[in-house]
Design an enzyme around this catalytic site. Structure first.
Site, PDB file in Angstrom:
ATOM      1  N   SER A  95       0.863  -1.186   0.000  1.00 55.43           N
ATOM      2  CA  SER A  95       0.000   0.000   0.000  1.00 55.43           C
ATOM      3  C   SER A  95       0.898   1.234   0.000  1.00 55.43           C
ATOM      4  CB  SER A  95      -0.895   0.018   1.239  1.00 55.43           C
ATOM      5  OG  SER A  95      -1.654  -1.155   1.319  1.00 55.43           O
ATOM      6  N   LYS A 170      -6.987   2.054  -3.291  1.00 51.97           N
ATOM      7  CA  LYS A 170      -6.606   1.518  -1.974  1.00 51.97           C
ATOM      8  C   LYS A 170      -6.583   2.622  -0.908  1.00 51.97           C
ATOM      9  CE  LYS A 170      -4.810  -1.423   0.999  1.00 51.97           C
ATOM     10  NZ  LYS A 170      -5.692  -2.333   1.722  1.00 51.97           N
ATOM     11  N   LYS A 239      -0.189   4.883   8.548  1.00 50.49           N
ATOM     12  CA  LYS A 239       0.486   5.237   7.286  1.00 50.49           C
ATOM     13  C   LYS A 239      -0.534   5.442   6.173  1.00 50.49           C
ATOM     14  CE  LYS A 239       1.272   1.990   4.644  1.00 50.49           C
ATOM     15  NZ  LYS A 239       1.565   0.767   3.850  1.00 50.49           N
TER      16      LYS A 239
HETATM   17  P1  NAD Z   1       4.802  -6.654   7.694  1.00 55.14           P
HETATM   18  O1  NAD Z   1       5.458  -5.563   8.442  1.00 55.14           O
HETATM   19  O2  NAD Z   1       4.221  -7.835   8.422  1.00 55.14           O
HETATM   20  O3  NAD Z   1       5.807  -7.251   6.576  1.00 55.14           O
HETATM   21  C1  NAD Z   1       6.717  -6.482   5.856  1.00 55.14           C
HETATM   22  C2  NAD Z   1       7.885  -7.370   5.466  1.00 55.14           C
HETATM   23  O4  NAD Z   1       8.784  -6.592   4.674  1.00 55.14           O
HETATM   24  C3  NAD Z   1       8.676  -7.891   6.670  1.00 55.14           C
HETATM   25  O5  NAD Z   1       8.939  -9.268   6.537  1.00 55.14           O
HETATM   26  C4  NAD Z   1       9.974  -7.072   6.614  1.00 55.14           C
HETATM   27  O6  NAD Z   1      11.091  -7.744   7.143  1.00 55.14           O
HETATM   28  C5  NAD Z   1      10.109  -6.861   5.125  1.00 55.14           C
HETATM   29  N1  NAD Z   1      10.970  -5.735   4.762  1.00 55.14           N
HETATM   30  C6  NAD Z   1      11.009  -4.504   5.324  1.00 55.14           C
HETATM   31  N2  NAD Z   1      11.941  -3.747   4.710  1.00 55.14           N
HETATM   32  C7  NAD Z   1      12.501  -4.525   3.754  1.00 55.14           C
HETATM   33  C8  NAD Z   1      13.512  -4.310   2.774  1.00 55.14           C
HETATM   34  N3  NAD Z   1      14.147  -3.143   2.675  1.00 55.14           N
HETATM   35  N4  NAD Z   1      13.818  -5.328   1.928  1.00 55.14           N
HETATM   36  C9  NAD Z   1      13.186  -6.532   2.017  1.00 55.14           C
HETATM   37  N5  NAD Z   1      12.222  -6.788   2.935  1.00 55.14           N
HETATM   38  C10 NAD Z   1      11.887  -5.795   3.774  1.00 55.14           C
HETATM   39  O7  NAD Z   1       3.662  -5.937   6.801  1.00 55.14           O
HETATM   40  P2  NAD Z   1       2.346  -6.616   6.166  1.00 55.14           P
HETATM   41  O8  NAD Z   1       1.243  -6.569   7.159  1.00 55.14           O
HETATM   42  O9  NAD Z   1       2.728  -7.894   5.521  1.00 55.14           O
HETATM   43  O10 NAD Z   1       1.994  -5.498   5.067  1.00 55.14           O
HETATM   44  C11 NAD Z   1       2.729  -5.380   3.856  1.00 55.14           C
HETATM   45  C12 NAD Z   1       2.033  -4.362   2.972  1.00 55.14           C
HETATM   46  O11 NAD Z   1       0.700  -4.795   2.705  1.00 55.14           O
HETATM   47  C13 NAD Z   1       1.915  -2.975   3.595  1.00 55.14           C
HETATM   48  O12 NAD Z   1       2.102  -2.002   2.618  1.00 55.14           O
HETATM   49  C14 NAD Z   1       0.493  -2.958   4.150  1.00 55.14           C
HETATM   50  O13 NAD Z   1      -0.023  -1.643   4.265  1.00 55.14           O
HETATM   51  C15 NAD Z   1      -0.227  -3.789   3.109  1.00 55.14           C
HETATM   52  N6  NAD Z   1      -1.435  -4.471   3.565  1.00 55.14           N
HETATM   53  C16 NAD Z   1      -1.460  -5.124   4.772  1.00 55.14           C
HETATM   54  C17 NAD Z   1      -2.628  -5.782   5.165  1.00 55.14           C
HETATM   55  C18 NAD Z   1      -2.713  -6.524   6.483  1.00 55.14           C
HETATM   56  O14 NAD Z   1      -3.832  -6.927   6.868  1.00 55.14           O
HETATM   57  N7  NAD Z   1      -1.595  -6.743   7.180  1.00 55.14           N
HETATM   58  C19 NAD Z   1      -3.754  -5.774   4.345  1.00 55.14           C
HETATM   59  C20 NAD Z   1      -3.696  -5.127   3.112  1.00 55.14           C
HETATM   60  C21 NAD Z   1      -2.516  -4.481   2.731  1.00 55.14           C
END
Ligand code: NAD
Length: 298
Positions: A95, A170, A239
């Protein structure tokens, strides 16, 4: 298709597992070594950095926390574009702001690399079951080329328009989720303070015009049992409201509700609940009203 996957968190891990399960060769990359090891144990290969991933993949999916990280992953020194060959597909499912996607798509295009945005809705449950709603933006031909892979991850795939259009949808969607969650939390604190049994209140409102996704998805699973393990974290929702506020500033649209809604998420962050599920925004309201919206397990 040889798939690269960057970002193996709450969402990315089950998504990458679904791609493996569908029989694709998947190479993964994450700064968290344990997350990478988990996927390797399930049959994935590992790349040291996004550039190495670009050297082996035909399509790279990103599921990263925010736009700054996406930009570093795409254009950084060891980023995807450092080793990308023309014809590579990059699909950003994180997102992020529409502007981030437009910028990255232009950089990619200059190298003959295809770029599309495909943010999702449906949370961790939808990621695990492969039933996400996917909001696609980019050249229609690029979206069509990536559709078979997207269909493993989601059930409903919508084409929103050019690069950044999926992000724009989104941004609006998540502002509505944030506002509905705040309304549900405030309403239930009021109801309990008025002496209502929250389980009865839930039964009636969820069958009435006050119902919402925030209500049905968050009350019984998180608030009633008092279990706020995400799910969708307060920090990420915060965010996303910032993305809505920034997009509105750029478009000269005055959002009156969004700054008020943001206060709920800020209060939860200040109280130390940024990494908990967005349902945790109810806790500061409960403290103020001196009630708890909990239901004992039968
Ligand atoms: P999260 O924090 O659980 O996972 C993020 C992952 O990215 C982690 O494993 C982290 O180690 C990795 N990461 C961070 N920086 C990095 C880098 N420089 N290089 C490689 N890996 C890196 O987040 P999430 O809940 O999985 O969400 C991910 C995205 O999806 C976000 O943008 C969020 O807004 C979106 N989203 C989340 C949900 C939800 O329900 N959690 C739903 C819809 C959308």
């Amino acid at each position: 298709m040889k798939i690269g996957f960057i970002g193996l968190g709450a969402m990315g891990k089950p998504m990458a597992l679904n791609l493996l399960q569908a029989g694709h060769a998947v190479t993964v990359c994450d700064i968290n070594r344990d997350a990478v090891a988990g996927l390797v144990a399930s049959g994935a290969a590992a790349a040291d950095n996004p550039g190495e991933l670009a050297a082996v993949a035909e399509i790279i999916i990103m599921m990263l926390p925010n736009g700054a990280i996406v930009e570093a992953t795409v254009q950084g020194a060891a980023g995807i574009l450092s080793k990308a060959r023309p014809g590579l597909y990059i699909v950003d499912m994180s997102s992020v702001a529409p502007e981030c996607t437009k910028k990255m798509a232009a950089l990619a295009r200059a190298q003959g690399v295809h770029y599309m945005d495909a943010p999702v809705s449906g949370g961790v449950t939808g990621a695990a079951s492969g039933t996400l709603t996917i909001m696609a933006g980019g050249e229609a031909a690029v979206v069509e080329a990536c559709r078979p892979v997207l269909e493993i991850l989601g059930k409903k795939i919508y084409y929103a328009g050019q690069a950044g259009a999926g992000d724009a949808v989104k941004v609006v969607n998540n502002f509505l989720l944030a506002a509905n969650m705040a309304a549900a939390a405030e309403g239930f604190v009021l109801g309990v303070k008025l002496g209502l049994d929250p389980a009865i209140l839930f039964d009636i409102v969820s069958a009435s015009s006050g119902n919402s996704y925030a209500l049905t998805a968050k009350m019984t699973k998180f608030v009633f049992p008092g279990n706020f393990v995400p799910g969708f974290a307060v920090d990420l929702q915060h965010k996303d409201i910032e993305l809505a506020l920034a997009a509105a500033r750029e478009a000269a649209v005055e959002l009156r509700l969004a700054p008020v809604v943001q206060e709920f998420y800020q209060a939860a962050q200040t109280a130390g609940w940024g990494r908990e599920d967005i349902a945790a925004i109810i806790k500061p309201l409960e403290e103020q009203a001196r009630v708890k919206v909990r239901v004992k397990n039968e």
